[in-house]
Design an enzyme around this catalytic site. Structure first.
Site, PDB file in Angstrom:
ATOM      1  N   GLY A  86       0.795  -1.225  -0.083  1.00  0.00           N
ATOM      2  CA  GLY A  86      -0.026   0.098  -0.012  1.00  0.00           C
ATOM      3  C   GLY A  86       0.891   1.447  -0.020  1.00  0.00           C
ATOM      4  O   GLY A  86       2.189   1.182  -0.476  1.00  0.00           O
ATOM      5  N   GLY A  87       0.495   2.349   0.460  1.00  0.00           N
ATOM      6  CA  GLY A  87       1.052   3.467   0.502  1.00  0.00           C
ATOM      7  C   GLY A  87       2.304   3.552   1.381  1.00  0.00           C
ATOM      8  O   GLY A  87       3.142   4.285   1.156  1.00  0.00           O
ATOM      9  N   GLY A 144      24.706  12.701 -28.661  1.00  0.00           N
ATOM     10  CA  GLY A 144      24.130  13.387 -27.372  1.00  0.00           C
ATOM     11  C   GLY A 144      24.538  12.544 -26.218  1.00  0.00           C
ATOM     12  O   GLY A 144      24.700  13.097 -25.142  1.00  0.00           O
ATOM     13  N   ALA A 145      24.898  11.251 -26.533  1.00  0.00           N
ATOM     14  CA  ALA A 145      25.463  10.446 -25.267  1.00  0.00           C
ATOM     15  C   ALA A 145      26.704  11.032 -24.833  1.00  0.00           C
ATOM     16  O   ALA A 145      27.131  10.932 -23.846  1.00  0.00           O
ATOM     17  CB  ALA A 145      25.326   9.010 -25.670  1.00  0.00           C
TER      18      ALA A 145
HETATM   19  C1  HXC Z   1      -4.066  -3.828  11.978  1.00  0.00           C
HETATM   20  C2  HXC Z   1      -3.026  -5.907  11.399  1.00  0.00           C
HETATM   21  C3  HXC Z   1      -2.685  -5.317  10.114  1.00  0.00           C
HETATM   22  C4  HXC Z   1      -3.132  -4.151   9.838  1.00  0.00           C
HETATM   23  C5  HXC Z   1      -1.725  -7.227  10.102  1.00  0.00           C
HETATM   24  N1  HXC Z   1      -2.261  -7.195  11.319  1.00  0.00           N
HETATM   25  N2  HXC Z   1      -1.735  -6.077   9.444  1.00  0.00           N
HETATM   26  N3  HXC Z   1      -3.500  -5.192  12.195  1.00  0.00           N
HETATM   27  N4  HXC Z   1      -3.705  -3.344  10.846  1.00  0.00           N
HETATM   28  N5  HXC Z   1      -3.106  -3.279   8.653  1.00  0.00           N
HETATM   29  C6  HXC Z   1      -2.195  -8.070  12.362  1.00  0.00           C
HETATM   30  C7  HXC Z   1      -3.214  -9.363  12.080  1.00  0.00           C
HETATM   31  O1  HXC Z   1      -4.502  -9.003  12.454  1.00  0.00           O
HETATM   32  C8  HXC Z   1      -2.605 -10.208  13.082  1.00  0.00           C
HETATM   33  O2  HXC Z   1      -3.011 -10.017  14.423  1.00  0.00           O
HETATM   34  C9  HXC Z   1      -0.883  -9.720  12.912  1.00  0.00           C
HETATM   35  O3  HXC Z   1      -0.987  -8.570  12.447  1.00  0.00           O
HETATM   36  C10 HXC Z   1      -0.150 -10.594  12.041  1.00  0.00           C
HETATM   37  O4  HXC Z   1      -0.953 -10.628  10.852  1.00  0.00           O
HETATM   38  P1  HXC Z   1      -1.139 -12.095   9.847  1.00  0.00           P
HETATM   39  O5  HXC Z   1      -2.332 -11.918   8.890  1.00  0.00           O
HETATM   40  O6  HXC Z   1      -1.595 -13.080  10.849  1.00  0.00           O
HETATM   41  O7  HXC Z   1       0.092 -12.334   9.533  1.00  0.00           O
HETATM   42  P2  HXC Z   1       0.681 -13.014   8.094  1.00  0.00           P
HETATM   43  O8  HXC Z   1      -0.279 -14.111   7.674  1.00  0.00           O
HETATM   44  O9  HXC Z   1       2.060 -13.117   7.716  1.00  0.00           O
HETATM   45  O10 HXC Z   1       0.096 -11.806   6.858  1.00  0.00           O
HETATM   46  C11 HXC Z   1       0.591 -10.755   6.901  1.00  0.00           C
HETATM   47  C12 HXC Z   1      -0.020  -9.609   5.769  1.00  0.00           C
HETATM   48  C13 HXC Z   1      -1.603  -9.712   6.345  1.00  0.00           C
HETATM   49  C14 HXC Z   1       0.111 -10.368   4.476  1.00  0.00           C
HETATM   50  C15 HXC Z   1       0.734  -8.372   6.145  1.00  0.00           C
HETATM   51  O11 HXC Z   1      -1.586  -9.437   7.637  1.00  0.00           O
HETATM   52  C16 HXC Z   1      -2.125  -8.751   5.622  1.00  0.00           C
HETATM   53  O12 HXC Z   1      -2.552  -8.624   4.391  1.00  0.00           O
HETATM   54  N6  HXC Z   1      -2.581  -7.616   6.561  1.00  0.00           N
HETATM   55  C17 HXC Z   1      -3.529  -6.343   5.813  1.00  0.00           C
HETATM   56  C18 HXC Z   1      -2.440  -5.582   4.928  1.00  0.00           C
HETATM   57  C19 HXC Z   1      -3.294  -4.265   4.645  1.00  0.00           C
HETATM   58  O13 HXC Z   1      -4.385  -4.511   3.916  1.00  0.00           O
HETATM   59  N7  HXC Z   1      -2.906  -3.193   5.224  1.00  0.00           N
HETATM   60  C20 HXC Z   1      -3.357  -1.733   4.685  1.00  0.00           C
HETATM   61  C21 HXC Z   1      -2.814  -1.673   3.752  1.00  0.00           C
HETATM   62  S1  HXC Z   1      -3.309  -0.055   3.321  1.00  0.00           S
HETATM   63  P3  HXC Z   1      -3.054 -11.355  15.389  1.00  0.00           P
HETATM   64  O14 HXC Z   1      -3.725 -10.600  16.621  1.00  0.00           O
HETATM   65  O15 HXC Z   1      -3.900 -12.197  14.995  1.00  0.00           O
HETATM   66  O16 HXC Z   1      -1.831 -11.714  15.408  1.00  0.00           O
HETATM   67  C22 HXC Z   1      -2.350   1.115   3.978  1.00  0.00           C
HETATM   68  C23 HXC Z   1      -2.493   2.453   3.454  1.00  0.00           C
HETATM   69  C24 HXC Z   1      -1.287   3.177   3.672  1.00  0.00           C
HETATM   70  O17 HXC Z   1      -1.133   0.705   4.454  1.00  0.00           O
HETATM   71  C25 HXC Z   1      -1.137   4.615   3.132  1.00  0.00           C
HETATM   72  C26 HXC Z   1      -0.231   5.503   3.273  1.00  0.00           C
HETATM   73  C27 HXC Z   1      -0.248   6.696   2.765  1.00  0.00           C
END
Ligand code: HXC
Length: 503
Positions: free
Chosen positions: A172-173, A407-408
């Site tokens: 993501g971001g 140019g290079a």
């Molecule tokens: C809150 C989160 C989290 C999140 C993971 N966890 N991502 N909690 N916010 N974004 C938590 C899970 O609930 C879990 O909690 C623990 O972290 C470990 O995650 P798992 O899923 O069990 O681990 P894994 O199987 O290794 O998968 C990792 C992962 C997956 C691929 C990163 O967790 C995932 O897809 N997370 C969401 C990713 C996402 O969509 N993020 C938002 C992106 S948007 P527990 O308590 O069960 O251990 C963004 C915008 C940024 O980031 C913008 C900036 C400008």
């Protein structure tokens, strides 16, 4: 136990609790994935006993979805200061064992604090990324946290070196903080960077792709260029970053540390006299030339697997850190294309921002032509490199080995782009184009006539566009002496708010 002893015990216990992050089970899960924890990583990165942690007792302030019932001291990032080879650095390491390292507003405040300290004190910032992105429970607050970090990345750019290690998810971001930093390193098999993962890609575009194919270390270090380095393991990653730092100054007001060497400055190398083949269409390996010229043959390459037709990286020459940019005749004849131009431009700008002199080794037949390049804006991208060299005020020493056409020729740190000392080997061909192309246009000129008039260094030497034609075996000595002469160089750009380089 006295009251004071109890208070101290509470401190010790809370520290021990914070050091466990998300707890044993999650630490084991992290290890099972072949990854170290945030603290283990910092222990390997920093000099023993040098780490001083900040904000160990910071907790998130989210109350949504029952989050107020669970607090972990320090939240999902470990931050602080330490030294690497005795030099101060500021660090943050996202802790995947705490809510997947997902970014809360308080975590962003911790990260911003070390970035601010780094800028105040003039020391590099190293970020270890391993995070599920914005903490979903915090909503817009987490996004604001990213915004705060990005703004600091921007303000610190060109002030202190910023380095990102990707040691897990970075999606993501969140990818934009590493993208704003100077160097990004990815660990093979355990890290990935993408805007959206495979599932979203499938639903939006129908494309089926794995995480690795979409944003693994291999892809970003070879195809996209997003990653400057890839590492086989976390230990390898840390070793590479330590090596990288050894070529860099602490900040834009300093020069990189001097590295004493036993390699004689005057070491001549006969190999160089015969490295250029007689046949102009035959390739040779520029790495051999670089290694022959630099101190101890030690060349630390940046972007090794991306746009291999140009080589960029760091070395020492006579003990001084220099940035080397060299066309690679062994890949696509060393032609400049979009990616080569982007790669070298960013490197030249980094070196210029951080007072690292530039050595340019030229053997370039020109820019790559054709619709693919034109549609991809080779004009704008080629101009980036032109701009980067033309604006750079660090000492610039250029050696033309063979072809330097059109140019290079101008782009590759020529005299008119304020190249300071430009040398050429006797094999140099500094001309508008190669003989074949030229006789195609000038019908009444033979290839032999053209070759004799233009395909040599003496036309350029006659005009003063190069300072000297040098014997290849003496290149090390001549280049080091040139850098010594230029060590005190001062050159200013006209006052302006900022430039408007072709992005
Ligand atoms: C809150 C989160 C989290 C999140 C993971 N966890 N991502 N909690 N916010 N974004 C938590 C899970 O609930 C879990 O909690 C623990 O972290 C470990 O995650 P798992 O899923 O069990 O681990 P894994 O199987 O290794 O998968 C990792 C992962 C997956 C691929 C990163 O967790 C995932 O897809 N997370 C969401 C990713 C996402 O969509 N993020 C938002 C992106 S948007 P527990 O308590 O069960 O251990 C963004 C915008 C940024 O980031 C913008 C900036 C400008």
């Amino acid at each position: 136990m006295s009251i004071q002893e109890e208070k101290i015990k509470l401190l010790v216990d809370r520290r021990a609790g914070a050091r466990l992050g998300g707890g044993e089970k999650r630490i084991d899960a992290q290890h099972a994935k072949g990854k170290l924890t945030a603290r283990e990583r910092l222990a390997r990165l920093l000099d023993e006993g040098s780490f001083e942690e900040f904000d160990m007792f910071v907790q998130h302030r989210c109350t949504n979805f029952g989050m107020d019932a669970s607090h972990i001291d320090g939240d999902g990032v470990v931050t602080g200061q330490g030294t690497i080879d005795g030099r101060l650095v500021f660090v943050f390491a996202q802790d995947f064992t705490v809510n997947g390292g997902s970014l809360s507003k308080t975590m962003s405040e911790k990260i911003c604090k070390v970035m601010d300290m780094a800028v105040k004190t003039g020391a590099p910032v190293i970020g270890l990324n391993d995070s599920g992105g914005a903490r979903i429970q915090e909503g817009i607050d987490a996004l604001a946290g990213y915004g705060d970090i990005f703004e600091r990345n921007i303000l610190a750019s060109g002030v202190v070196p910023q380095i990102s290690l990707i040691m897990g998810p970075c999606a993501g971001g969140a990818v934009y903080s590493p993208a704003l930093t100077d160097f990004t390193l990815m660990v093979k098999d355990t890290s990935y960077m993408f805007l959206t993962g495979p599932a979203v890609v499938k639903s939006v575009t129908g494309e089926t792709v794995t995480q690795e194919e979409l944003g693994g270390a291999g892809v970003h270090s070879s195809k996209s260029g997003v990653a400057h380095f890839s590492a086989d393991s976390e230990d390898d990653a840390i070793a590479q970053i330590k090596k990288l730092l050894s070529f860099l100054p602490q900040n834009n007001m300093e020069t990189a540390p001097f590295r004493a060497t036993n390699d004689p400055v005057s070491r001549a190398d006969d190999f160089l006299n015969s490295v250029v083949p007689d046949n102009p269409n035959k390739a040779y390996d520029m790495y051999g030339v670089i290694k022959s010229i630099v101190d101890d043959g030690d060349f630390f390459e940046v972007h090794r697997n991306f746009a291999k037709n140009i080589i960029v990286g760091f070395a020492h020459m006579g003990g001084r850190s220099v940035g080397v940019v060299a066309n690679q005749p062994g890949v696509l004849a060393g032609v400049l294309d979009i990616n080569a131009s982007r790669k070298a431009a960013r490197f030249v700008r980094f070196c210029d921002a951080f007072n690292i002199p530039l050595l340019t080794l030229v053997d370039v037949p020109g820019f790559l032509c054709g619709t693919q390049q034109e549609y991809g804006a080779i004009i704008t991208n080629g101009a980036k490199l032109l701009y980067a060299y033309g604006e750079a005020t660090v000492p610039k020493v250029t050696v033309t080995l063979r072809k330097s056409y059109g140019g290079a020729h101008i782009v590759m740190s020529c005299k008119q782009l304020r190249g300071d000392i430009n040398y050429a080997w006797p094999s140099a061909e500094i001309a508008v184009m190669g003989a074949k192309g030229a006789v195609g246009v000038l019908k009444d000129v033979t290839e032999e006539e053209y070759n004799e008039l233009f395909c040599n260094p003496y036309q350029a030497a006659r005009m003063g566009y190069i300072e000297d034609v040098i014997e290849p075996r003496n290149t090390r000595f001549r280049a080091i002496r040139a850098f010594e002469v230029l060590a005190g160089k001062r050159q200013e750009l006209p006052a302006k708010k900022h430039d408007n380089m072709p992005l």
